[in-house]
Design an enzyme around this catalytic site. Structure first.
Site, PDB file in Angstrom:
ATOM      1  N   LYS A   1       0.474  -1.487  -0.055  1.00 24.36           N
ATOM      2  CA  LYS A   1      -0.040   0.133  -0.348  1.00 24.36           C
ATOM      3  C   LYS A   1       1.134   1.295   0.400  1.00 24.36           C
ATOM      4  O   LYS A   1       2.006   0.625   0.022  1.00 24.36           O
ATOM      5  CB  LYS A   1      -0.525  -0.066   1.487  1.00 24.36           C
ATOM      6  CG  LYS A   1      -2.244   0.814   0.816  1.00 24.36           C
ATOM      7  CD  LYS A   1      -3.077   0.084  -0.095  1.00 24.36           C
ATOM      8  CE  LYS A   1      -4.005   0.690  -0.301  1.00 24.36           C
ATOM      9  NZ  LYS A   1      -5.680  -0.035   0.000  1.00 24.36           N
TER      10      LYS A   1
HETATM   11  P1  NAD Z   1     -12.450   7.276  -2.801  1.00 20.88           P
HETATM   12  O1  NAD Z   1     -12.017   8.567  -2.526  1.00 20.88           O
HETATM   13  O2  NAD Z   1     -12.976   7.245  -4.431  1.00 20.88           O
HETATM   14  O3  NAD Z   1     -13.764   7.219  -2.604  1.00 20.88           O
HETATM   15  C1  NAD Z   1     -14.264   7.306  -0.645  1.00 20.88           C
HETATM   16  C2  NAD Z   1     -15.731   8.415  -0.480  1.00 20.88           C
HETATM   17  O4  NAD Z   1     -15.597   8.011   1.678  1.00 20.88           O
HETATM   18  C3  NAD Z   1     -15.391   9.563  -0.915  1.00 20.88           C
HETATM   19  O5  NAD Z   1     -17.220   9.480  -0.702  1.00 20.88           O
HETATM   20  C4  NAD Z   1     -15.346  10.243   0.553  1.00 20.88           C
HETATM   21  O6  NAD Z   1     -15.973  11.609   0.631  1.00 20.88           O
HETATM   22  C5  NAD Z   1     -15.865   9.477   1.600  1.00 20.88           C
HETATM   23  N1  NAD Z   1     -14.634   9.771   2.473  1.00 20.88           N
HETATM   24  C6  NAD Z   1     -13.738  10.171   2.960  1.00 20.88           C
HETATM   25  N2  NAD Z   1     -13.226  10.477   4.274  1.00 20.88           N
HETATM   26  C7  NAD Z   1     -14.836  10.102   5.253  1.00 20.88           C
HETATM   27  C8  NAD Z   1     -14.865  10.324   6.244  1.00 20.88           C
HETATM   28  N3  NAD Z   1     -13.768  10.594   7.109  1.00 20.88           N
HETATM   29  N4  NAD Z   1     -16.150  10.317   6.961  1.00 20.88           N
HETATM   30  C9  NAD Z   1     -17.224   9.287   5.676  1.00 20.88           C
HETATM   31  N5  NAD Z   1     -16.539   9.273   3.959  1.00 20.88           N
HETATM   32  C10 NAD Z   1     -15.725  10.429   4.165  1.00 20.88           C
HETATM   33  O7  NAD Z   1     -12.596   5.842  -2.428  1.00 20.88           O
HETATM   34  P2  NAD Z   1     -13.112   4.670  -2.841  1.00 20.88           P
HETATM   35  O8  NAD Z   1     -11.877   4.427  -4.304  1.00 20.88           O
HETATM   36  O9  NAD Z   1     -13.824   4.783  -2.963  1.00 20.88           O
HETATM   37  O10 NAD Z   1     -12.617   4.068  -0.963  1.00 20.88           O
HETATM   38  C11 NAD Z   1     -13.008   3.725   0.033  1.00 20.88           C
HETATM   39  C12 NAD Z   1     -12.315   2.630   0.467  1.00 20.88           C
HETATM   40  O11 NAD Z   1     -12.973   1.640   0.033  1.00 20.88           O
HETATM   41  C13 NAD Z   1     -11.233   2.469   0.811  1.00 20.88           C
HETATM   42  O12 NAD Z   1     -11.819   2.138   2.442  1.00 20.88           O
HETATM   43  C14 NAD Z   1     -10.548   1.736   0.178  1.00 20.88           C
HETATM   44  O13 NAD Z   1      -9.357   1.391   0.686  1.00 20.88           O
HETATM   45  C15 NAD Z   1     -11.429   0.729  -0.706  1.00 20.88           C
HETATM   46  N6  NAD Z   1     -11.182  -0.093  -1.558  1.00 20.88           N
HETATM   47  C16 NAD Z   1     -10.999   0.660  -2.642  1.00 20.88           C
HETATM   48  C17 NAD Z   1     -10.908   0.186  -3.957  1.00 20.88           C
HETATM   49  C18 NAD Z   1     -10.305   0.370  -5.397  1.00 20.88           C
HETATM   50  O14 NAD Z   1     -10.593  -0.135  -5.929  1.00 20.88           O
HETATM   51  N7  NAD Z   1     -11.184   1.780  -5.529  1.00 20.88           N
HETATM   52  C19 NAD Z   1     -10.232  -1.843  -3.517  1.00 20.88           C
HETATM   53  C20 NAD Z   1     -11.088  -2.472  -2.816  1.00 20.88           C
HETATM   54  C21 NAD Z   1     -11.422  -1.824  -0.934  1.00 20.88           C
END
Ligand code: NAD
Length: 423
Positions: free
Chosen positions: A113
């Site tokens: 990561k």
């Molecule tokens: P992103 O940046 O596209 O979206 C994140 C969302 O969460 C946004 O709507 C943001 O406003 C909100 N957010 C951020 N901080 C916050 C907080 N403190 N409280 C509430 N909401 C908050 O990110 P993403 O890629 O959708 O990732 C979201 C989660 O999914 C993370 O935990 C990431 O590690 C996990 N994840 C992502 C992927 C991927 O393919 N992008 C894969 C597996 C896991």
């Protein structure tokens, strides 16, 4: 200090959470002491402090990280996060979870990561590009198609992956698309990658509903975090007939017990920058959203949201972890006692890394697959993995997280023993 701020920043240290989860599973396995000690430590950690020219003529120094947790199963894989709260413990935990996720899914990768402590919403496009290219340069000593392959995470996207790919390619003197995944399709990205994590979440939610005898169509869903993972999950579950009653972003959430159209919310977010104020909804805080009446709760934002403090008040029957580490070990115990079915992150959100693996394979072969083929393969892997984890959990009377970790840790330990300890 990790303060509780907007949207509820984790108070629990994610690395301590990851260690507690690991220890719980490792206690159930016959692991030699040295093997266990090696598996728990990050293999290598890089911290970089680097300067970036800002638009106002000043120079600002940013801190970034890249952690390789395990290189036993292959090159490392894991996202890059741009968030003001990124620190080494968070990146370590996320890297360890990637190791278990890749092992659980039979992908030939170890976990990694990365992250930069910054708020991308306050940076201009030029600043974001310069920051990304310099960070990519700093970590280029440990990334590469055969070494470590980054991908998007919170605060990063396809464009940022394109800049990393271009920067790395300029250094080595030829185009190297396989150095990152989650790229735009025009430069070697994969069909289906953008939706892959949310699609996987939807598939395991459907499988969990079947396992629990819950009618999927018509079930109520609350989604915390309306980004790449949360928004796609919301509209794909909506397409399956589920009623999405609430969604949120970092500023807060919106609620309508009759359901809302996630695609209309997406259009609204494009115009206004956030979900707040979407017509026909009432405002809720991120903390309130977690406790709304619903069948499925999908935390899809950050770590440490469901805790010992609120787990007793969660009304959902099934929690599907779109985010990494949203549920603390204290909360896990309470939820298990209450019979809430928790589909752990390393299973529920693995769709992203699965299609990232497909993207890497396609880049290395320079041969690209159709979206139908990708989605069909993804669906098969998600269904089989869910079935395997659920069966072991039932057989051993353990929760799904421990079951998933048992598979994963055993696979990495077996590979390590088979390879042997060098020299
Ligand atoms: P992103 O940046 O596209 O979206 C994140 C969302 O969460 C946004 O709507 C943001 O406003 C909100 N957010 C951020 N901080 C916050 C907080 N403190 N409280 C509430 N909401 C908050 O990110 P993403 O890629 O959708 O990732 C979201 C989660 O999914 C993370 O935990 C990431 O590690 C996990 N994840 C992502 C992927 C991927 O393919 N992008 C894969 C597996 C896991």
């Amino acid at each position: 200090m990790r303060a509780a701020e907007i949207g509820g920043k984790p108070k629990d240290n994610p690395w301590e959470m990851a260690l507690r989860q690991f220890n719980r599973a490792a206690d159930l396995l016959p692991l030699k002491r040295g093997i266990r000690e090696f598996l728990v430590q990050p293999h290598r950690e890089l911290t970089v402090n680097f300067p970036v020219h800002m638009d106002d003529g000043t120079v600002k120094v940013f801190t970034g990280y890249r952690v390789h947790h395990s290189t036993v199963l292959g090159p490392t894989k894991g996202g890059i996060r741009y968030n003001p709260h990124v620190d080494l413990d968070e990146v370590r935990a996320l890297a360890m979870w990637m190791t278990w996720k890749c092992a659980l899914m039979h992908l030939p990768y170890g976990g990694a990561k990365g992250g930069v402590a910054c708020d991308p919403s306050t940076l201009s496009r030029g600043e974001l590009e310069r920051l990304t290219r310099r960070y990519a340069t700093e970590i280029s000593v440990i990334i590469g198609p055969a070494r470590d392959i980054p991908a998007p995470d919170i605060g990063t996207n396809e464009q940022i992956m394109a800049w990393i790919m271009d920067t790395f390619s300029m250094h080595v003197g030829h185009s190297t698309p396989a150095v990152v995944t989650g790229k735009p399709i025009s430069i070697g990205g994969s069909a289906g990658r953008r939706e892959a994590t949310g699609r996987g979440v939807m598939i395991v939610a459907r499988e969990a509903a079947n396992a629990r005898g819950l009618e999927f169509s018509g079930s109520r869903v609350a989604v915390q975090g309306f980004g790449n993972v949360g928004a796609v999950t919301a509209y794909l579950m909506h397409d399956q007939g589920c009623r999405v009653v609430a969604v949120s972003d970092v500023q807060g959430g919106i609620y309508n017990p009759d359901g809302l159209d996630p695609r209309a919310v997406l259009g609204y977010v494009k115009e206004t920058g956030g979900v707040a104020g979407f017509p026909g909804t009432t405002g809720v805080s991120n903390a309130e959203l977690l406790e709304l009446p619903c069948d499925f709760l999908v935390p899809a934002a950050i770590e440490g949201q469901i805790t010992g403090g609120n787990a007793a008040r969660i009304k959902a029957r099934i929690i599907v972890e779109g985010a990494n580490g949203p549920t603390t070990p204290d909360a896990d115990e309470i939820l298990q006692e209450r019979g809430v079915f928790v589909i752990p992150d390393i299973l529920a959100n693995a769709g992203g890394v699965i299609v990232s693996y497909f993207e890497w394979v396609q880049d290395l072969a320079s041969f690209f697959w159709s979206e139908e083929e990708i989605n069909a393969r993804l669906e098969r892997i998600m269904e089989q993995s869910f079935a395997g984890v659920a069966a072991l959990a039932k057989e051993q009377q353990i929760d799904l997280r421990t079951s998933a970790l048992l598979f994963a840790v055993r696979r990495v330990a077996d590979a390590l023993m088979t390879r042997g300890i060098y020299p």
